[in-house]
Design a protein around this motif. Structure first.
Motif, PDB file in Angstrom:
ATOM      1  N   TYR A 139       5.401  10.669   9.477  1.00  0.00           N
ATOM      2  CA  TYR A 139       4.414  10.952   8.657  1.00  0.00           C
ATOM      3  C   TYR A 139       5.015  11.174   7.239  1.00  0.00           C
ATOM      4  CZ  TYR A 139       0.208  13.488   6.381  1.00  0.00           C
ATOM      5  OH  TYR A 139      -0.475  13.882   5.390  1.00  0.00           O
ATOM      6  N   GLY A 140       4.196  10.595   6.150  1.00  0.00           N
ATOM      7  CA  GLY A 140       4.691  11.005   4.731  1.00  0.00           C
ATOM      8  C   GLY A 140       3.551  11.055   4.056  1.00  0.00           C
ATOM      9  N   ASP A 141       3.618  12.092   3.023  1.00  0.00           N
ATOM     10  CA  ASP A 141       2.184  12.304   1.990  1.00  0.00           C
ATOM     11  C   ASP A 141       3.133  12.449   0.763  1.00  0.00           C
ATOM     12  OD1 ASP A 141       0.482  13.286   0.321  1.00  0.00           O
ATOM     13  OD2 ASP A 141      -0.660  14.120   2.095  1.00  0.00           O
ATOM     14  N   GLU A 142       2.821  11.586  -0.426  1.00  0.00           N
ATOM     15  CA  GLU A 142       3.243  11.717  -1.742  1.00  0.00           C
ATOM     16  C   GLU A 142       2.635  11.215  -2.594  1.00  0.00           C
ATOM     17  OE1 GLU A 142       6.600   8.783  -2.505  1.00  0.00           O
ATOM     18  OE2 GLU A 142       5.754   8.000  -0.512  1.00  0.00           O
ATOM     19  N   PRO A 143       2.706  12.044  -3.856  1.00  0.00           N
ATOM     20  CA  PRO A 143       1.750  11.882  -5.028  1.00  0.00           C
ATOM     21  C   PRO A 143       2.127  10.453  -5.559  1.00  0.00           C
ATOM     22  CG  PRO A 143       2.690  14.058  -5.245  1.00  0.00           C
ATOM     23  CD  PRO A 143       3.238  13.289  -3.963  1.00  0.00           C
ATOM     24  N   THR A 144       1.147   9.782  -5.898  1.00  0.00           N
ATOM     25  CA  THR A 144       1.455   8.667  -6.734  1.00  0.00           C
ATOM     26  C   THR A 144       2.210   8.658  -8.019  1.00  0.00           C
ATOM     27  OG1 THR A 144      -0.728   8.442  -7.879  1.00  0.00           O
ATOM     28  CG2 THR A 144      -0.735   7.447  -5.758  1.00  0.00           C
ATOM     29  N   SER A 145       2.487   7.760  -8.574  1.00  0.00           N
ATOM     30  CA  SER A 145       3.491   7.892  -9.865  1.00  0.00           C
ATOM     31  C   SER A 145       2.593   7.849 -10.875  1.00  0.00           C
ATOM     32  CB  SER A 145       4.455   6.563  -9.969  1.00  0.00           C
ATOM     33  OG  SER A 145       3.789   5.571 -10.064  1.00  0.00           O
ATOM     34  N   SER A 146       1.293   7.337 -10.995  1.00  0.00           N
ATOM     35  CA  SER A 146       0.557   7.503 -12.125  1.00  0.00           C
ATOM     36  C   SER A 146      -0.471   8.521 -12.247  1.00  0.00           C
ATOM     37  CB  SER A 146      -0.346   6.030 -11.987  1.00  0.00           C
ATOM     38  OG  SER A 146      -1.268   6.192 -10.959  1.00  0.00           O
ATOM     39  N   ASP A 147      -0.774   9.184 -11.217  1.00  0.00           N
ATOM     40  CA  ASP A 147      -1.598  10.470 -11.169  1.00  0.00           C
ATOM     41  C   ASP A 147      -1.208  11.235 -10.129  1.00  0.00           C
ATOM     42  OD1 ASP A 147      -3.503  12.421 -11.143  1.00  0.00           O
ATOM     43  OD2 ASP A 147      -5.118  11.106 -11.758  1.00  0.00           O
ATOM     44  N   ARG A 148      -0.754  12.517 -10.269  1.00  0.00           N
ATOM     45  CA  ARG A 148      -0.206  13.186  -9.103  1.00  0.00           C
ATOM     46  C   ARG A 148      -1.249  13.943  -8.204  1.00  0.00           C
ATOM     47  NH1 ARG A 148       5.131  13.281  -8.707  1.00  0.00           N
ATOM     48  NH2 ARG A 148       5.231  14.855  -7.320  1.00  0.00           N
TER      49      ARG A 148
ATOM     50  N   PRO B 280      10.752   3.923  -1.155  1.00  0.00           N
ATOM     51  CA  PRO B 280      10.502   5.279  -0.721  1.00  0.00           C
ATOM     52  C   PRO B 280      11.017   6.154  -1.596  1.00  0.00           C
ATOM     53  CG  PRO B 280      12.422   4.404   0.377  1.00  0.00           C
ATOM     54  CD  PRO B 280      11.857   3.139  -0.422  1.00  0.00           C
ATOM     55  N   PRO B 281      10.483   7.470  -1.383  1.00  0.00           N
ATOM     56  CA  PRO B 281      10.668   8.511  -2.462  1.00  0.00           C
ATOM     57  C   PRO B 281      12.408   8.475  -2.767  1.00  0.00           C
ATOM     58  CG  PRO B 281       9.211   9.290  -0.719  1.00  0.00           C
ATOM     59  CD  PRO B 281       9.499   7.927  -0.356  1.00  0.00           C
ATOM     60  N   GLY B 282      12.632   8.873  -3.951  1.00  0.00           N
ATOM     61  CA  GLY B 282      13.885   8.831  -4.598  1.00  0.00           C
ATOM     62  C   GLY B 282      14.835   7.384  -4.874  1.00  0.00           C
ATOM     63  N   LEU B 283      14.194   6.430  -4.581  1.00  0.00           N
ATOM     64  CA  LEU B 283      14.464   5.234  -5.040  1.00  0.00           C
ATOM     65  C   LEU B 283      13.780   4.744  -6.241  1.00  0.00           C
ATOM     66  CD1 LEU B 283      15.332   3.636  -1.448  1.00  0.00           C
ATOM     67  CD2 LEU B 283      16.778   4.585  -3.114  1.00  0.00           C
ATOM     68  N   PRO B 284      14.381   3.711  -7.194  1.00  0.00           N
ATOM     69  CA  PRO B 284      13.821   3.594  -8.204  1.00  0.00           C
ATOM     70  C   PRO B 284      12.706   2.470  -7.790  1.00  0.00           C
ATOM     71  CG  PRO B 284      15.928   2.520  -7.996  1.00  0.00           C
ATOM     72  CD  PRO B 284      15.905   3.541  -7.043  1.00  0.00           C
ATOM     73  N   SER B 285      11.716   2.265  -8.934  1.00  0.00           N
ATOM     74  CA  SER B 285      10.621   1.413  -8.560  1.00  0.00           C
ATOM     75  C   SER B 285      10.918   0.046  -8.854  1.00  0.00           C
ATOM     76  CB  SER B 285       9.419   1.892  -9.494  1.00  0.00           C
ATOM     77  OG  SER B 285       8.862   3.118  -9.112  1.00  0.00           O
ATOM     78  N   SER B 286      10.165  -0.845  -8.074  1.00  0.00           N
ATOM     79  CA  SER B 286      10.527  -2.305  -8.483  1.00  0.00           C
ATOM     80  C   SER B 286       9.919  -2.838  -9.568  1.00  0.00           C
ATOM     81  CB  SER B 286       9.917  -3.096  -7.360  1.00  0.00           C
ATOM     82  OG  SER B 286       9.764  -4.747  -7.476  1.00  0.00           O
ATOM     83  N   PRO B 287      10.473  -3.655 -10.642  1.00  0.00           N
ATOM     84  CA  PRO B 287       9.963  -4.065 -11.785  1.00  0.00           C
ATOM     85  C   PRO B 287       8.839  -5.095 -11.448  1.00  0.00           C
ATOM     86  CG  PRO B 287      12.076  -5.151 -11.342  1.00  0.00           C
ATOM     87  CD  PRO B 287      11.877  -4.291 -10.219  1.00  0.00           C
ATOM     88  N   GLY B 288       8.547  -5.534 -10.381  1.00  0.00           N
ATOM     89  CA  GLY B 288       7.504  -6.366 -10.307  1.00  0.00           C
ATOM     90  C   GLY B 288       6.085  -6.277 -10.326  1.00  0.00           C
ATOM     91  N   LEU B 289       5.952  -4.786 -10.185  1.00  0.00           N
ATOM     92  CA  LEU B 289       4.591  -4.197 -10.251  1.00  0.00           C
ATOM     93  C   LEU B 289       4.324  -3.725 -11.788  1.00  0.00           C
ATOM     94  CD1 LEU B 289       3.804  -2.265  -6.922  1.00  0.00           C
ATOM     95  CD2 LEU B 289       2.644  -4.530  -7.861  1.00  0.00           C
TER      96      LEU B 289
ATOM     97  N   SER C  86      -1.188   2.728  -2.438  1.00  0.00           N
ATOM     98  CA  SER C  86      -2.446   2.700  -2.927  1.00  0.00           C
ATOM     99  C   SER C  86      -2.441   3.768  -4.113  1.00  0.00           C
ATOM    100  CB  SER C  86      -3.345   3.596  -1.686  1.00  0.00           C
ATOM    101  OG  SER C  86      -2.741   4.412  -1.405  1.00  0.00           O
ATOM    102  N   GLY C  87      -3.713   3.926  -4.887  1.00  0.00           N
ATOM    103  CA  GLY C  87      -3.520   4.899  -5.933  1.00  0.00           C
ATOM    104  C   GLY C  87      -5.053   4.907  -6.490  1.00  0.00           C
ATOM    105  N   PRO C  88      -5.160   5.640  -7.699  1.00  0.00           N
ATOM    106  CA  PRO C  88      -6.178   5.912  -8.495  1.00  0.00           C
ATOM    107  C   PRO C  88      -6.688   4.486  -9.123  1.00  0.00           C
ATOM    108  CG  PRO C  88      -4.617   6.810  -9.657  1.00  0.00           C
ATOM    109  CD  PRO C  88      -4.057   6.443  -8.234  1.00  0.00           C
ATOM    110  N   ALA C  89      -8.071   4.052  -9.201  1.00  0.00           N
ATOM    111  CA  ALA C  89      -8.465   3.149  -9.854  1.00  0.00           C
ATOM    112  C   ALA C  89      -8.444   3.222 -11.395  1.00  0.00           C
ATOM    113  CB  ALA C  89      -9.902   3.160  -9.601  1.00  0.00           C
ATOM    114  N   GLY C  90      -8.388   4.185 -11.861  1.00  0.00           N
ATOM    115  CA  GLY C  90      -8.257   4.300 -13.354  1.00  0.00           C
ATOM    116  C   GLY C  90      -7.549   5.470 -13.820  1.00  0.00           C
ATOM    117  N   GLY C  91      -6.520   5.826 -13.339  1.00  0.00           N
ATOM    118  CA  GLY C  91      -5.489   6.624 -13.753  1.00  0.00           C
ATOM    119  C   GLY C  91      -6.268   7.918 -14.039  1.00  0.00           C
ATOM    120  N   PRO C  92      -5.477   8.752 -14.647  1.00  0.00           N
ATOM    121  CA  PRO C  92      -5.949   9.934 -15.219  1.00  0.00           C
ATOM    122  C   PRO C  92      -7.164   9.803 -15.981  1.00  0.00           C
ATOM    123  CG  PRO C  92      -3.682  10.006 -15.725  1.00  0.00           C
ATOM    124  CD  PRO C  92      -3.957   8.760 -15.439  1.00  0.00           C
ATOM    125  N   GLY C  93      -8.476  10.628 -15.601  1.00  0.00           N
ATOM    126  CA  GLY C  93      -9.479  10.497 -16.168  1.00  0.00           C
ATOM    127  C   GLY C  93     -10.387   9.367 -15.680  1.00  0.00           C
ATOM    128  N   GLY C  94      -9.951   8.602 -14.907  1.00  0.00           N
ATOM    129  CA  GLY C  94     -10.607   7.473 -14.367  1.00  0.00           C
ATOM    130  C   GLY C  94     -11.379   8.078 -13.323  1.00  0.00           C
TER     131      GLY C  94
END
Length: 289
Positions: free
Chosen positions: A223-232, A35-44, A62-70
């Motif tokens: 309810y929670g809504d947060e930007p993804t780490s790869s493309d906000r 969840p927000p504020g905790l470090p990411s798992s190295p598995g992904l 979930s998140g974007p298929a191509g990252g920025p510009g995708g």
């Protein structure tokens, strides 16, 4: 949109609910994000956003298929959705461990088992409960929902995981969403401390918490809504409905995603109403009133 993988095999093999086996990503076992504020798992991989917590056994992310510009959305990838199912059982223990660490005194002060109020285990909670509200808005992906029931002298557990698709007018990319339901009938302990600890955990992670009246002894919506780490510009949205009635605990977790300016997901009120309607149907199907 990536080509969907073949449908999962029949439920078999080790692991909760018999979900299909997945190949481990480089570096270890399948990971899941905090969840927000905790470090990411190295598995992904670093380009994949983290999976949110799912109290009582959730799955999501979930998140974007191509990252920025995708183009397209990574949340529509069926292969990642299947991975979510595989790690769902792990999420329950992780969230519970975090909640207990936050509120340890709650566990020690309520040892007495509570009445089950007529609730009993059934084999297929989603098939029996129908999921009529969500089925009006989404179509189940082939071979879903996945369902499993485990019975034990201390606790019975019912689990349902669904992957759903909605075709959006004027958009080539379907909207994929996941629904994860878990019911536990606690026969040996009082689940109230765990229930309270999980609520406190979500509140400390900045989820919006709203009490739900006339549902069990106590219930709340988060309810929670947060930007993804790869493309906000891409957002994970996570909904929880938690219910406790005596020794019965219920958790419904629904997740989807959207991009700023391109909101293809259902509006928040529609999701909340569907969650409430389907929850009441399921609780009635397992003996509730």
């Amino acid at each position: 949109m990536a080509t969907p993988p073949p449908p999962p095999p029949p439920q078999s093999g080790p692991g909760f609910t018999g979900f299909p086996h997945q190949q481990q990503p480089p570096g270890g076992a399948p990971g899941f994000g905090p969840p927000p504020g905790l470090p990411s798992s190295p598995g992904l991989p670093s380009t994949a956003p983290g999976l949110p917590p799912a109290p009582g056994g959730g799955a999501g992310g979930s998140g974007p298929a191509g990252g920025p510009g995708g183009s397209g959305r990574r949340g529509g990838n069926l292969r990642r959705n299947t991975v979510w199912a595989f790690v769902g059982a792990l999420l329950a223990s992780v969230v519970w461990s975090g909640a207990v660490a936050l509120v340890p005194s709650l566990v020690k002060n309520h040892p007495t088992a509570q009445d089950l109020h007529g609730y009993h285990a059934i084999d297929k909670i989603c098939a029996t409960g129908k999921l009529a509200a969500f089925r009006q808005k989404y179509k189940m992906v082939d071979n879903y929902p996945l369902e499993h029931t485990g019975r034990n002298s201390s606790m019975d557990t019912m689990r349902c995981y669904a992957l759903m698709k909605r075709t959006v007018s004027g958009n080539d990319t379907p909207d994929y969403a996941t629904l994860d339901i878990r019911v536990e009938l606690h026969k040996a302990v009082d689940p109230a401390p765990e229930y309270t600890a999980t609520r406190d955990y979500l509140q400390q992670q900045k989820y919006e918490i709203t009490d739900v009246p006339n549902l069990g002894q106590e219930a709340y919506y988060a309810y929670g809504d947060e930007p993804t780490s790869s493309d906000r510009t891409y957002h994970d949205i996570n909904y929880y409905l938690q219910v406790r009635d005596g020794g019965m605990t219920f958790s419904l977790y629904w997740t989807d995603n959207y991009q700023d300016g391109k909101n293809y997901t259902l509006d928040r009120d529609s999701v909340r109403r569907a969650m409430l309607d389907d929850t009441r149907d399921i609780l009635k199907a397992i003996g509730g009133t």
